[in-house]
Enzyme design. Structure first.
Site, PDB file in Angstrom:
ATOM      1  N   GLU A   1       0.824  -1.213   0.000  1.00  0.00           N
ATOM      2  CA  GLU A   1       0.000   0.000   0.000  1.00  0.00           C
ATOM      3  C   GLU A   1       0.856   1.261   0.000  1.00  0.00           C
ATOM      4  OE1 GLU A   1      -3.002   0.155   3.065  1.00  0.00           O
ATOM      5  OE2 GLU A   1      -4.415  -0.950   1.830  1.00  0.00           O
TER       6      GLU A   1
ATOM      7  N   HIS B   1       8.067 -26.819  -1.423  1.00  0.00           N
ATOM      8  CA  HIS B   1       7.384 -27.900  -2.145  1.00  0.00           C
ATOM      9  C   HIS B   1       6.217 -27.359  -2.972  1.00  0.00           C
ATOM     10  CE1 HIS B   1       9.648 -30.997   0.113  1.00  0.00           C
ATOM     11  NE2 HIS B   1       9.768 -29.975   0.942  1.00  0.00           N
TER      12      HIS B   1
ATOM     13  N   LYS C   1     -14.096   0.203  -3.705  1.00  0.00           N
ATOM     14  CA  LYS C   1     -15.159   0.609  -2.781  1.00  0.00           C
ATOM     15  C   LYS C   1     -16.256   1.358  -3.527  1.00  0.00           C
ATOM     16  CE  LYS C   1     -12.327   1.299   1.369  1.00  0.00           C
ATOM     17  NZ  LYS C   1     -11.827   2.315   2.270  1.00  0.00           N
TER      18      LYS C   1
HETATM   19  O1  PA5 Z   1      -3.145   1.335   5.816  1.00  0.00           O
HETATM   20  C1  PA5 Z   1      -4.298   1.705   5.707  1.00  0.00           C
HETATM   21  O2  PA5 Z   1      -4.625   2.883   5.943  1.00  0.00           O
HETATM   22  C2  PA5 Z   1      -5.410   0.749   5.362  1.00  0.00           C
HETATM   23  O3  PA5 Z   1      -4.963  -0.498   5.012  1.00  0.00           O
HETATM   24  C3  PA5 Z   1      -6.375   0.615   6.513  1.00  0.00           C
HETATM   25  O4  PA5 Z   1      -5.707   0.120   7.628  1.00  0.00           O
HETATM   26  C4  PA5 Z   1      -7.556  -0.277   6.181  1.00  0.00           C
HETATM   27  O5  PA5 Z   1      -8.135   0.104   4.963  1.00  0.00           O
HETATM   28  C5  PA5 Z   1      -8.591  -0.210   7.287  1.00  0.00           C
HETATM   29  O6  PA5 Z   1      -9.041   1.099   7.432  1.00  0.00           O
HETATM   30  P1  PA5 Z   1      -9.851   1.576   8.693  1.00  0.00           P
HETATM   31  O7  PA5 Z   1      -8.990   1.384   9.910  1.00  0.00           O
HETATM   32  O8  PA5 Z   1     -10.170   2.990   8.437  1.00  0.00           O
HETATM   33  O9  PA5 Z   1     -11.099   0.718   8.795  1.00  0.00           O
END
Ligand code: PA5
Length: 442
Positions: A292, A313, A427
């Protein structure tokens, strides 16, 4: 004293020389100064940088007290969250805990049974989880920074209903803890309206950098692991990697510069190969952090993970002889908590006589060394991260090491490591298909 996290980059030298790595020194110096001054892309999200040393003693005490209350209240504890709101906890429980913790008898367990929900949209999964809970005493920690993420919100609505049915609104209230933003989001509003105990995720700490906030600290403490040790390990790594940006001395930047140099040479895939099953979710956490943070603007290493020797494996074949666009980062654990040896047998029918008396750690180490040499022969550059042991202290150091390294790596790539604009696309489509108000015409 040995290092909790030790990096060996010897086996990249055929592809990237020390001189080529040193070539990044000036840029790393500049980027380090920029981060330390709180500047640069995503600079509103640099709160993780000095979190281990900056976290208040009062907050840590409050987390511990709340954890004790939940431990005495519940036989089963469910952590609801997705991405950065659950992976760090899952990594910690897997790394520091018993491989079958939930199956141990209550006397032998460190705390309540811990399960996770809100990482998928599967009614089977949630229904099966409720079967496991049965009529045992339950508490939940719902964790969402935005407070609006669909997967955990659905799981929480269902589990909240379950708790209210079993314990009534008052009883449910004392079994729910919300960890969310200080001011915004549906979860914050709900927590205020219902009067849940609440912990705050600081504004300047993004989800995947939040494991050392109450996001990770509370559930890790509920599970019975020392958050003081976890924070101490992170503090050690923070002080080591804040003090200098020298690529010779800053282990996180050395890893970042090495992987960036390999990326520049066309190695676009990093396979993190763990040599201990307890690393499974540490690698998942790392994949989220790296993926990310770096995968944007058409750039970024693809972070993949395997667990050896299991995956020797299966994907081992691909690593050995597939497309040569990858490098490997091995992760080894120095000491097992409990040593087992190959026992003596009267006969040698299974052909293992040559291993009699040898520890499994010893054999695993030879498997690592043999794999490393084989993959190197196959044209895969590799580095190794040697972890001292499976303690919370080592894990704290590792969490911080990766946060520092990936932040630097993203900066070297020229992207903002602290946003995740691409996550929004699925989303919006899903909301349109579900006819969420405001998204019908998206
Ligand atoms: O790193 C990030 O910001 C995301 O991966 C969030 O952790 C994830 O989308 C969950 O978001 P939230 O804590 O707002 O539910």
């Amino acid at each position: 004293m040995s290092e909790p996290v030790f990096l060996d980059i010897t086996n990249i030298s055929t592809w990237v020389s020390e001189k080529e790595i040193a070539h990044y020194q000036d840029t790393v110096d500049t980027l380090h100064q920029r981060m330390e001054k709180g500047e640069g892309p995503g600079c509103d999200f640099l709160g993780w940088l000095h979190l281990p040393s900056g976290i208040s003693g009062d907050l840590v005490e409050r987390v511990k007290q709340e954890a004790e209350r939940l431990r005495s209240l519940a036989d089963v504890f469910i952590c609801i969250g997705i991405g950065g709101s659950y992976l760090g906890t899952r990594a910690a429980l897997g790394f520091c805990g018993h491989a079958f913790e939930n199956q141990l008898s209550p006397e032998k367990r460190k705390g309540p049974e811990v399960y996770f929900a809100g990482q998928n949209i599967s009614s089977d999964h949630l229904a099966d989880l409720l079967d496991i809970v049965g009529d045992r005493s339950l508490a939940v920690n719902v964790i969402s920074k935005s407070g609006t993420t669909t997967e955990p919100a659905i799981a929480f609505r269902i589990l909240k209903g379950h708790l209210e049915k079993r314990y009534g609104p008052e009883g449910a209230r004392e079994r729910i803890v919300a960890t969310t933003d200080q001011q915004r989001g549906a979860l914050k509003e709900l927590a205020d309206a219902e009067g849940y105990a609440t912990f705050v995720i600081p504004d300047d700490v993004g989800g995947r950098f939040s494991v050392l906030t109450p996001v990770g600290l509370l559930p890790i403490a509920v599970a019975g692991h020392s958050i003081d040790e976890l924070l101490a390990g992170a503090r050690g790594m923070e002080s080591q990697t804040s003090a200098t940006s020298s690529l010779a001395d800053n282990v996180a930047y050395r890893y970042a510069a090495s992987r960036h140099a390999l990326y520049q040479k066309g190695k676009t895939l990093e396979v993190m190969s763990g040599f201990h099953p307890s690393l499974e979710y540490v690698l998942e956490w790392w994949k989220q952090l790296a993926g990310e943070s770096e995968g944007k603007e058409g750039k970024g290493l693809f972070p993949a993970s395997v667990l050896f020797t299991t995956d020797l494996h299966s994907l081992g074949q691909w690593v050995q002889e597939g497309q040569r666009n990858l490098f490997e980062t091995f992760v080894t654990v120095g000491r097992s908590g409990r040593e087992m040896v190959v026992p003596e047998f009267a006969s040698d029918a299974d052909g293992l006589g040559y291993l009699e008396g040898k520890t499994l750690d010893f054999i695993n180490e030879k498997a690592y060394k043999g794999t490393m040499a084989a993959h190197l022969d196959g044209g895969v550059p590799n580095m190794t991260l040697k972890l001292e042991d499976r303690s919370p202290r080592t894990l704290g150091a590792l969490f911080y090491f990766f946060e520092r390294a990936i932040a630097m790596s993203g900066n070297l790539l020229g992207v903002n490591p602290f946003d995740q604009p691409g996550v929004e696309f699925y989303k919006r489509n899903m909301f349109r298909l579900l006819k969420k108000p405001g998204f019908e015409e998206d």
